[in-house]
Design a protein around this motif. Structure first.
Motif, PDB file in Angstrom:
ATOM      1  N   ASP A   1       0.826  -1.212   0.000  1.00 38.26           N
ATOM      2  CA  ASP A   1       0.000   0.000   0.000  1.00 38.26           C
ATOM      3  C   ASP A   1       0.858   1.259   0.000  1.00 38.26           C
ATOM      4  OD1 ASP A   1      -2.325  -1.460  -0.070  1.00 38.26           O
ATOM      5  OD2 ASP A   1      -2.803  -1.195   2.061  1.00 38.26           O
ATOM      6  N   LEU A   2       1.941   1.245   0.776  1.00 37.50           N
ATOM      7  CA  LEU A   2       2.824   2.408   0.808  1.00 37.50           C
ATOM      8  C   LEU A   2       3.570   2.579  -0.517  1.00 37.50           C
ATOM      9  CD1 LEU A   2       4.267   2.406   4.441  1.00 37.50           C
ATOM     10  CD2 LEU A   2       2.794   4.135   3.385  1.00 37.50           C
ATOM     11  N   CYS A   3       3.940   1.476  -1.150  1.00 38.37           N
ATOM     12  CA  CYS A   3       4.577   1.558  -2.471  1.00 38.37           C
ATOM     13  C   CYS A   3       3.595   2.113  -3.500  1.00 38.37           C
ATOM     14  CB  CYS A   3       5.112   0.197  -2.901  1.00 38.37           C
ATOM     15  SG  CYS A   3       6.563  -0.317  -1.938  1.00 38.37           S
ATOM     16  N   ALA A   4       2.334   1.710  -3.409  1.00 36.40           N
ATOM     17  CA  ALA A   4       1.292   2.248  -4.306  1.00 36.40           C
ATOM     18  C   ALA A   4       1.099   3.741  -4.037  1.00 36.40           C
ATOM     19  CB  ALA A   4      -0.014   1.486  -4.121  1.00 36.40           C
ATOM     20  N   LEU A   5       1.142   4.137  -2.756  1.00 38.56           N
ATOM     21  CA  LEU A   5       1.061   5.555  -2.402  1.00 38.56           C
ATOM     22  C   LEU A   5       2.218   6.319  -3.053  1.00 38.56           C
ATOM     23  CD1 LEU A   5      -0.004   7.981  -0.650  1.00 38.56           C
ATOM     24  CD2 LEU A   5       1.635   7.210   1.090  1.00 38.56           C
ATOM     25  N   ALA A   6       3.425   5.779  -2.964  1.00 39.96           N
ATOM     26  CA  ALA A   6       4.600   6.429  -3.567  1.00 39.96           C
ATOM     27  C   ALA A   6       4.426   6.555  -5.078  1.00 39.96           C
ATOM     28  CB  ALA A   6       5.877   5.653  -3.225  1.00 39.96           C
ATOM     29  N   ASP A   7       3.876   5.521  -5.719  1.00 46.04           N
ATOM     30  CA  ASP A   7       3.620   5.590  -7.169  1.00 46.04           C
ATOM     31  C   ASP A   7       2.618   6.700  -7.489  1.00 46.04           C
ATOM     32  OD1 ASP A   7       5.379   3.508  -7.683  1.00 46.04           O
ATOM     33  OD2 ASP A   7       3.802   1.973  -7.687  1.00 46.04           O
TER      34      ASP A   7
END
Length: 173
Positions: free
Chosen positions: A27-33
């Motif tokens: 989820d945090l990686c998706a947020l960064a994207d």
């Protein structure tokens, strides 16, 4: 990937201290994207999670401005400055949360920063030039600080009044 709405100053969330990331999740990686997509779309060279209303210690940046060079999108989780040079550099800074307002800010010319990457691995890098200015500006956001906080009170108040007026105009749509 989703383009997120960028908060405009004054917004109380921009003055809050972001919480540390305990684990780098999907989820945090998706947020960064999403943040990178939002930053490129704006367009800008850096964005902190609090600027989109997420109070987590996440920043993204890409200071490659030369169209002949490949982009270098970076996502930094829990970034912290380990060392800063005594030498200062002055840069005419702007901010996606304070659109079309710029002012000269003095910051350390070089910094060493540690953070977690998308895999949760610890990274360290020595930043100089625009990269150093950008990473310090974005880490300030995580601590509830804006570039206008470095300005004299009169200049800061003038910019804040312009932002209040802009927000009213945007609300009228």
């Amino acid at each position: 990937m989703t383009i997120r709405q960028i908060l405009i100053h004054p917004d109380p969330r921009l003055k809050m201290v972001a919480k540390p990331v305990t684990t780098v999740t999907d989820d945090l990686c998706a947020l960064a994207d999403d943040m990178l997509q939002t930053m490129y779309d704006a367009p800008g060279i850096g964005l902190a999670a609090p600027q989109i209303g997420v109070l987590q210690r996440v920043i993204v940046m890409d200071c490659v401005k030369d169209p002949d060079l490949p982009p270098r999108p970076m996502a930094l989780f829990n970034p912290e400055i380990l060392w800063a040079s005594d030498d200062l550099s002055t840069y005419d800074e702007g901010c996606l949360s304070i659109p079309e307002q710029y002012a000269e800010v003095d910051r350390p010319a070089e910094v060493r920063v540690r953070w977690l990457d998308r895999n949760g691995a610890q990274c360290e890098e020595h930043f100089t030039g625009l990269w150093a200015t950008c990473v310090q500006h974005e880490i300030d956001h995580l601590n509830g600080k804006l570039f206008i906080d470095y300005l004299k009170p009169l200049k800061r108040q003038m910019i804040t009044r312009k932002m209040v007026k802009l927000k009213r105009e945007l609300a009228r749509g």
